[in-house]
Scaffold this motif. Sequence first.
Motif, PDB file in Angstrom:
ATOM      1  N   ALA B  74       4.951  -4.165  -2.979  1.00 42.40           N
ATOM      2  CA  ALA B  74       4.758  -3.112  -2.019  1.00 42.40           C
ATOM      3  C   ALA B  74       3.772  -2.133  -2.476  1.00 42.40           C
ATOM      4  CB  ALA B  74       6.065  -2.215  -2.163  1.00 42.40           C
ATOM      5  N   TYR B  75       3.416  -2.175  -3.905  1.00 39.07           N
ATOM      6  CA  TYR B  75       2.275  -1.267  -4.451  1.00 39.07           C
ATOM      7  C   TYR B  75       0.759  -1.861  -3.841  1.00 39.07           C
ATOM      8  CZ  TYR B  75       5.043   1.717  -7.276  1.00 39.07           C
ATOM      9  OH  TYR B  75       5.876   2.633  -7.648  1.00 39.07           O
ATOM     10  N   LEU B  80      -3.918  -0.423  -1.336  1.00 37.39           N
ATOM     11  CA  LEU B  80      -4.815  -0.977  -0.127  1.00 37.39           C
ATOM     12  C   LEU B  80      -5.011   0.054   0.893  1.00 37.39           C
ATOM     13  CD1 LEU B  80      -6.901  -3.225   0.705  1.00 37.39           C
ATOM     14  CD2 LEU B  80      -4.914  -4.433   2.093  1.00 37.39           C
ATOM     15  N   PHE B  81      -3.869   0.322   1.522  1.00 37.53           N
ATOM     16  CA  PHE B  81      -3.745   1.529   2.241  1.00 37.53           C
ATOM     17  C   PHE B  81      -4.651   2.762   1.956  1.00 37.53           C
ATOM     18  CE2 PHE B  81      -1.684   5.646   3.718  1.00 37.53           C
ATOM     19  CZ  PHE B  81      -2.028   5.314   5.112  1.00 37.53           C
ATOM     20  N   LEU B  82      -4.287   3.242   0.593  1.00 36.50           N
ATOM     21  CA  LEU B  82      -5.401   4.353   0.034  1.00 36.50           C
ATOM     22  C   LEU B  82      -6.498   4.133   0.108  1.00 36.50           C
ATOM     23  CD1 LEU B  82      -3.179   5.669  -2.960  1.00 36.50           C
ATOM     24  CD2 LEU B  82      -3.007   6.437  -0.584  1.00 36.50           C
ATOM     25  N   ASP B  83      -7.046   2.763  -0.202  1.00 34.69           N
ATOM     26  CA  ASP B  83      -8.425   2.599   0.086  1.00 34.69           C
ATOM     27  C   ASP B  83      -9.190   2.767   1.200  1.00 34.69           C
ATOM     28  OD1 ASP B  83      -8.567   2.151  -2.641  1.00 34.69           O
ATOM     29  OD2 ASP B  83      -9.278   0.075  -2.545  1.00 34.69           O
ATOM     30  N   MET B  84      -8.328   2.482   2.340  1.00 32.94           N
ATOM     31  CA  MET B  84      -8.483   2.465   3.657  1.00 32.94           C
ATOM     32  C   MET B  84      -8.705   3.970   4.000  1.00 32.94           C
ATOM     33  SD  MET B  84      -8.495  -0.597   5.576  1.00 32.94           S
ATOM     34  CE  MET B  84      -7.844   0.013   7.164  1.00 32.94           C
ATOM     35  N   GLN B  85      -7.678   4.811   3.685  1.00 34.69           N
ATOM     36  CA  GLN B  85      -7.697   6.025   4.066  1.00 34.69           C
ATOM     37  C   GLN B  85      -8.707   7.091   3.411  1.00 34.69           C
ATOM     38  OE1 GLN B  85      -5.355   8.156   5.803  1.00 34.69           O
ATOM     39  NE2 GLN B  85      -5.130   6.209   6.682  1.00 34.69           N
ATOM     40  N   SER B  86      -9.110   6.662   2.076  1.00 38.95           N
ATOM     41  CA  SER B  86     -10.100   7.509   1.389  1.00 38.95           C
ATOM     42  C   SER B  86     -11.420   7.238   1.816  1.00 38.95           C
ATOM     43  CB  SER B  86      -9.884   7.307   0.014  1.00 38.95           C
ATOM     44  OG  SER B  86     -10.243   6.116  -0.529  1.00 38.95           O
ATOM     45  N   ALA B 157       1.702  -8.424   2.139  1.00 39.42           N
ATOM     46  CA  ALA B 157       1.652  -7.099   1.866  1.00 39.42           C
ATOM     47  C   ALA B 157       0.167  -6.577   2.550  1.00 39.42           C
ATOM     48  CB  ALA B 157       1.729  -6.791   0.584  1.00 39.42           C
ATOM     49  N   VAL B 158      -0.737  -7.464   2.308  1.00 39.02           N
ATOM     50  CA  VAL B 158      -2.058  -6.915   3.018  1.00 39.02           C
ATOM     51  C   VAL B 158      -1.960  -6.369   4.246  1.00 39.02           C
ATOM     52  CG1 VAL B 158      -4.259  -7.949   3.118  1.00 39.02           C
ATOM     53  CG2 VAL B 158      -3.293  -8.390   1.141  1.00 39.02           C
ATOM     54  N   ILE B 159      -1.140  -7.426   5.011  1.00 36.79           N
ATOM     55  CA  ILE B 159      -1.175  -6.950   6.492  1.00 36.79           C
ATOM     56  C   ILE B 159      -0.744  -5.263   6.805  1.00 36.79           C
ATOM     57  CG2 ILE B 159      -0.139  -7.510   8.582  1.00 36.79           C
ATOM     58  CD1 ILE B 159       0.050 -10.342   7.393  1.00 36.79           C
ATOM     59  N   PRO B 160       0.334  -4.783   6.238  1.00 35.46           N
ATOM     60  CA  PRO B 160       0.768  -3.449   6.343  1.00 35.46           C
ATOM     61  C   PRO B 160      -0.393  -2.561   5.861  1.00 35.46           C
ATOM     62  CG  PRO B 160       2.423  -4.415   4.904  1.00 35.46           C
ATOM     63  CD  PRO B 160       1.553  -5.774   5.598  1.00 35.46           C
ATOM     64  N   GLY B 161      -0.667  -3.188   4.600  1.00 36.20           N
ATOM     65  CA  GLY B 161      -1.915  -2.282   3.985  1.00 36.20           C
ATOM     66  C   GLY B 161      -3.175  -1.886   4.800  1.00 36.20           C
ATOM     67  N   LEU B 162      -3.427  -2.863   5.417  1.00 34.12           N
ATOM     68  CA  LEU B 162      -4.439  -2.698   6.586  1.00 34.12           C
ATOM     69  C   LEU B 162      -3.930  -2.157   7.751  1.00 34.12           C
ATOM     70  CD1 LEU B 162      -6.320  -6.417   6.231  1.00 34.12           C
ATOM     71  CD2 LEU B 162      -7.083  -4.209   5.361  1.00 34.12           C
ATOM     72  N   THR B 163      -2.934  -2.138   8.249  1.00 32.91           N
ATOM     73  CA  THR B 163      -2.686  -1.679   9.562  1.00 32.91           C
ATOM     74  C   THR B 163      -1.902  -0.402   9.574  1.00 32.91           C
ATOM     75  OG1 THR B 163      -0.791  -3.199   9.595  1.00 32.91           O
ATOM     76  CG2 THR B 163      -2.631  -3.936  10.595  1.00 32.91           C
ATOM     77  N   ALA B 164      -1.110  -0.023   8.511  1.00 35.01           N
ATOM     78  CA  ALA B 164      -0.223   1.077   8.452  1.00 35.01           C
ATOM     79  C   ALA B 164      -1.112   2.398   8.857  1.00 35.01           C
ATOM     80  CB  ALA B 164       0.570   1.175   6.986  1.00 35.01           C
ATOM     81  N   SER B 166       0.558   5.271   7.957  1.00 36.74           N
ATOM     82  CA  SER B 166       1.186   6.282   7.008  1.00 36.74           C
ATOM     83  C   SER B 166       1.119   5.738   5.830  1.00 36.74           C
ATOM     84  CB  SER B 166       2.087   7.234   7.575  1.00 36.74           C
ATOM     85  OG  SER B 166       3.411   6.201   7.512  1.00 36.74           O
ATOM     86  N   VAL B 167       1.624   6.342   4.386  1.00 41.63           N
ATOM     87  CA  VAL B 167       2.089   5.975   3.425  1.00 41.63           C
ATOM     88  C   VAL B 167       3.328   5.145   3.439  1.00 41.63           C
ATOM     89  CG1 VAL B 167       2.357   6.229   0.703  1.00 41.63           C
ATOM     90  CG2 VAL B 167       0.542   7.519   1.808  1.00 41.63           C
ATOM     91  N   ASP B 168       4.216   5.775   3.911  1.00 39.45           N
ATOM     92  CA  ASP B 168       5.470   5.263   4.035  1.00 39.45           C
ATOM     93  C   ASP B 168       5.505   3.942   4.875  1.00 39.45           C
ATOM     94  OD1 ASP B 168       6.505   7.655   2.717  1.00 39.45           O
ATOM     95  OD2 ASP B 168       6.976   8.419   4.632  1.00 39.45           O
ATOM     96  N   GLY B 169       4.673   3.815   5.979  1.00 35.65           N
ATOM     97  CA  GLY B 169       4.717   2.561   6.649  1.00 35.65           C
ATOM     98  C   GLY B 169       4.083   1.677   5.888  1.00 35.65           C
ATOM     99  N   ALA B 170       3.259   1.945   4.887  1.00 34.46           N
ATOM    100  CA  ALA B 170       2.465   0.816   4.141  1.00 34.46           C
ATOM    101  C   ALA B 170       3.494   0.229   3.278  1.00 34.46           C
ATOM    102  CB  ALA B 170       1.286   1.477   3.408  1.00 34.46           C
TER     103      ALA B 170
END
Lengths: 269, 253
Positions: B74-75, B80-86, B157-164, B166-170
């Motif tokens: 999950a982490y 990955l999500f944070l890297d996309m966002q930032s 996990a990479v898939i939601p990391g790329l597509t989420a 929100s953090v919760d969604g990720a």
Amino acid sequence: MTTQLQDHAVRVQGLEKSYQELTVLRGVDFDVARGSIFALLGSNGAGKTTVVRILATLLRADAGSATVNGFDVATHPGQVRESFSLTGQFAAVDEVLTGRENLVLVARLRHLTDPGRIADDLLDRFSLTEAAGRKVSTYSGGMRRRLDIAMSLIGDPPVIFLDEPTTGLDPQARIEVWQAVKALAESGTTVLLTTQYLQEAEQLADRIAILHQGRIIVNGTLAELKQLLPPAEVEHVEKQPTLEDVFLSLVGDRPHGDTGQHRNVGPHE
Amino acid sequence: MTTHVLTDNAVLLGRSLRHISRSPDTIITTAVTPIAMMLLFVYVFGGAISTGTDGYVNYLLPGILVITIASGIAYTAYRLFLDMQSGILDRFQSMPIARSSVLWAHVLTSLVATTVSLVVVVLVGLLMGFRSGAGVLAWLAVAGILFLLTLALTWVAVIPGLTATSVDGASAFSYPLIFLPFISSAFVPTDTMPGPVRVFAENQPVTAIVDAIRDLLAQQPVGTDIWIALVWCVGILVVAYLVAMVTYRRKTA
């Protein structure tokens, strides 16, 4: 490749882009001469970021062509990526790493020798030496932006894209960024910047293009743009200080004062 | 450019590992939930569960390891999500580096972090009385299965990391993965489950994986379980990898 192409650091022709139903670019054309500062001016949602993302090989255009440093973004993305650096709309820095580690990271990814020395030089140039060992999450907005721009300079790319480099910065930080951008152009780097601040374009740019509803509606030097309006009428006006003048003189630490004594940003001349 | 794939990977891996070493809570949090479950099941429910083996902790540990992996990956989605966002992912993408190394660095980081968490959980298991007379080969086989499962689930996990968005969604996708072991042979034998539940339990991947690991550790013949487990792992890996790569290309081009 024609010599004409080589004269332009960036050449954009007939660029079109839609997101599903929403048409953002409807045929954008402009050229950026080597070593100049070119400002793409437009309100929020005008498509400035879309243009930059296409030039930065992060997005594919639906139609039209774009070259950076003579390389087509669609057919030679690898060479294009060797030719530019992107400073995006939000400071793309690693919050967990220190300022120095961020710079070393980018220098390593650009496969440069002696990343440590490159990092130290840039920290010095951008007045970040004292903060070098601190996590970026403790930096102010202006420091982040300076680090962000410093990261973009690693490897001396001939072209730099700055997407709204001063959005969200306070007046002092904004002036710091402006100084950095001017110094870049003086050292021969081509700068394409987007902004929604008219003053910023006025301050920095050799040429200004206004992007509106997916098209460039005017493109020229500041003097040329001013001629589009009827000649100025001579009026007698008392010269009032602007609020910015007041603010900066009250807080009293104009970062790069007119004396030039604290001028630390940008390449040494 | 391709000659730099390994260096780029190493540099980006070093970056992600530094993130983990600076916030070791990711490894601790990953291990805490499975350890809490292990304590609960061994010391509260365990006495009433009849598994036909000596020592419930020996029966339970393989399932707990699967849960550890599920909470660890999950982490990966989160980072990955944070890297996309930032926007730092954009920065990497716009540089002349091997683009795939951006994802691989996250995947390798997940393998390292999850391995550390698994070791922590096994050590706690040992303190709670887990014992195995399994030889080196059996342990290697167990490590191999866990490694393959981590790799497969990390690509999931990479898939939601790329597509989420929100953090919760990720990280929300991992909840069903953590829940799946409950309807398997991880906690109790499937024999006592009613018809349809039993059919589901016996034919879902966790049961095959858990049974294979349990048999290896208990020095029992593993039978076909290990092959079913491997097919599941490789199958999930291939599908998740392909979907993740397509998603990545679509996001970045």
